[in-house]
Motif scaffolding. Structure first.
Motif, short mmCIF file in Angstrom:
data_model
loop_
_atom_site.label_atom_id
_atom_site.label_comp_id
_atom_site.label_asym_id
_atom_site.label_seq_id
_atom_site.Cartn_x
_atom_site.Cartn_y
_atom_site.Cartn_z
N PHE A 78 0.84 -1.20 0.00
CA PHE A 78 0.00 0.00 0.00
C PHE A 78 0.87 1.25 0.00
O PHE A 78 1.97 1.27 0.55
N GLY A 79 0.39 2.31 -0.62
CA GLY A 79 1.03 3.61 -0.56
C GLY A 79 -0.02 4.69 -0.52
O GLY A 79 -1.06 4.57 -1.16
N ALA A 80 0.23 5.76 0.24
CA ALA A 80 -0.75 6.85 0.33
C ALA A 80 -0.04 8.18 0.51
O ALA A 80 1.03 8.25 1.13
N TYR A 81 -0.65 9.21 -0.03
CA TYR A 81 -0.24 10.59 0.23
C TYR A 81 -1.28 11.16 1.18
O TYR A 81 -2.48 11.08 0.91
N VAL A 82 -0.82 11.74 2.30
CA VAL A 82 -1.72 12.24 3.32
C VAL A 82 -1.40 13.71 3.59
O VAL A 82 -0.23 14.05 3.86
N VAL A 83 -2.40 14.55 3.52
CA VAL A 83 -2.22 15.98 3.77
C VAL A 83 -2.10 16.22 5.28
O VAL A 83 -2.88 15.69 6.07
N ALA A 84 -1.10 17.01 5.64
CA ALA A 84 -0.88 17.38 7.04
C ALA A 84 -0.40 18.82 7.11
O ALA A 84 0.07 19.38 6.11
N ASP A 85 -0.52 19.42 8.27
CA ASP A 85 -0.10 20.81 8.44
C ASP A 85 1.31 20.93 9.01
O ASP A 85 2.15 21.60 8.43
N ASP A 86 1.59 20.27 10.11
CA ASP A 86 2.89 20.40 10.79
C ASP A 86 3.80 19.25 10.36
O ASP A 86 3.96 18.26 11.08
N GLU A 121 4.80 -2.82 8.31
CA GLU A 121 4.34 -3.81 7.35
C GLU A 121 4.99 -3.61 5.98
O GLU A 121 4.86 -4.45 5.10
N GLY A 122 5.64 -2.46 5.78
CA GLY A 122 6.29 -2.16 4.50
C GLY A 122 5.54 -1.18 3.62
O GLY A 122 5.98 -0.85 2.52
N ASN A 123 4.39 -0.68 4.08
CA ASN A 123 3.60 0.28 3.31
C ASN A 123 4.28 1.64 3.29
O ASN A 123 4.91 2.04 4.27
N LEU A 124 4.14 2.35 2.18
CA LEU A 124 4.72 3.69 2.03
C LEU A 124 3.70 4.77 2.37
O LEU A 124 2.54 4.68 1.94
N TRP A 125 4.14 5.76 3.13
CA TRP A 125 3.31 6.90 3.51
C TRP A 125 4.08 8.17 3.21
O TRP A 125 5.18 8.36 3.70
N GLN A 126 3.48 9.03 2.40
CA GLN A 126 4.07 10.35 2.18
C GLN A 126 3.11 11.38 2.76
O GLN A 126 1.92 11.37 2.45
N PHE A 127 3.62 12.20 3.63
CA PHE A 127 2.84 13.26 4.26
C PHE A 127 3.33 14.58 3.69
O PHE A 127 4.54 14.79 3.54
N GLY A 128 2.40 15.47 3.38
CA GLY A 128 2.79 16.75 2.81
C GLY A 128 1.71 17.80 2.95
O GLY A 128 0.57 17.52 3.34
#
Length: 140
Positions: A78-86, A121-128
């Motif tokens: 799994f991979g996801a881009y997640v919007v975050a502020d800080d 688990e090996g999933n990729l997460w990009q926060f931006g």
């Protein structure tokens, strides 16, 4: 802080996990997802919903052999881009929780401040900070 006035998500990214309960704890501790509901017994999670404080969320469950369910997902893909502020604060939190660093905080050419990590688990997460472009108006 959760925005209780945000529209309910209509698209739910989903993933499977070898140890879903451990992954849920990690996602809550490392990133700040909120555990909304977890169905299952013992080590098996049939269905879990984790909400993201700024809106949206994910669904996940334990990897299991279920011949009646064609929804087969491989843990760790799994991979996801997640919007975050800080971003810098979230990056420090993720590092402290043991996230594997793929890319330390950086700024994209379009101005988003991001970082990328891998969960246990090996999933990729990009926060931006990039919230996407506004939807185009439709004639109606």
């Amino acid at each position: 802080m959760t925005d209780l006035h945000a529209p309910a998500p209509q698209v739910w990214p989903t993933l499977r996990a070898n140890d879903a309960r451990a992954l849920i704890r990690f996602l809550v501790d490392a990133f700040g997802f909120e555990e909304t509901i977890v169905h299952g017994k013992g080590d098996v999670v049939e269905h879990a919903q984790l909400s993201w404080p700024l809106g949206g969320g994910i669904m996940l469950g334990s990897e299991r052999d279920d011949p009646d369910n064609p929804w087969k997902l491989t843990p760790g893909t799994f991979g996801a881009y997640v919007v975050a502020d800080d971003i810098d604060g979230l990056y420090a939190r993720a590092v402290a929780a043991g996230a594997e660093i793929v890319r330390a905080p950086f700024t994209t050419d379009y101005g988003s401040h991001d970082f990328t990590v891998r969960d246990p688990e090996g999933n990729l997460w990009q926060f931006g900070t990039y919230r996407g472009e506004p939807r185009k108006a439709t004639a109606g």
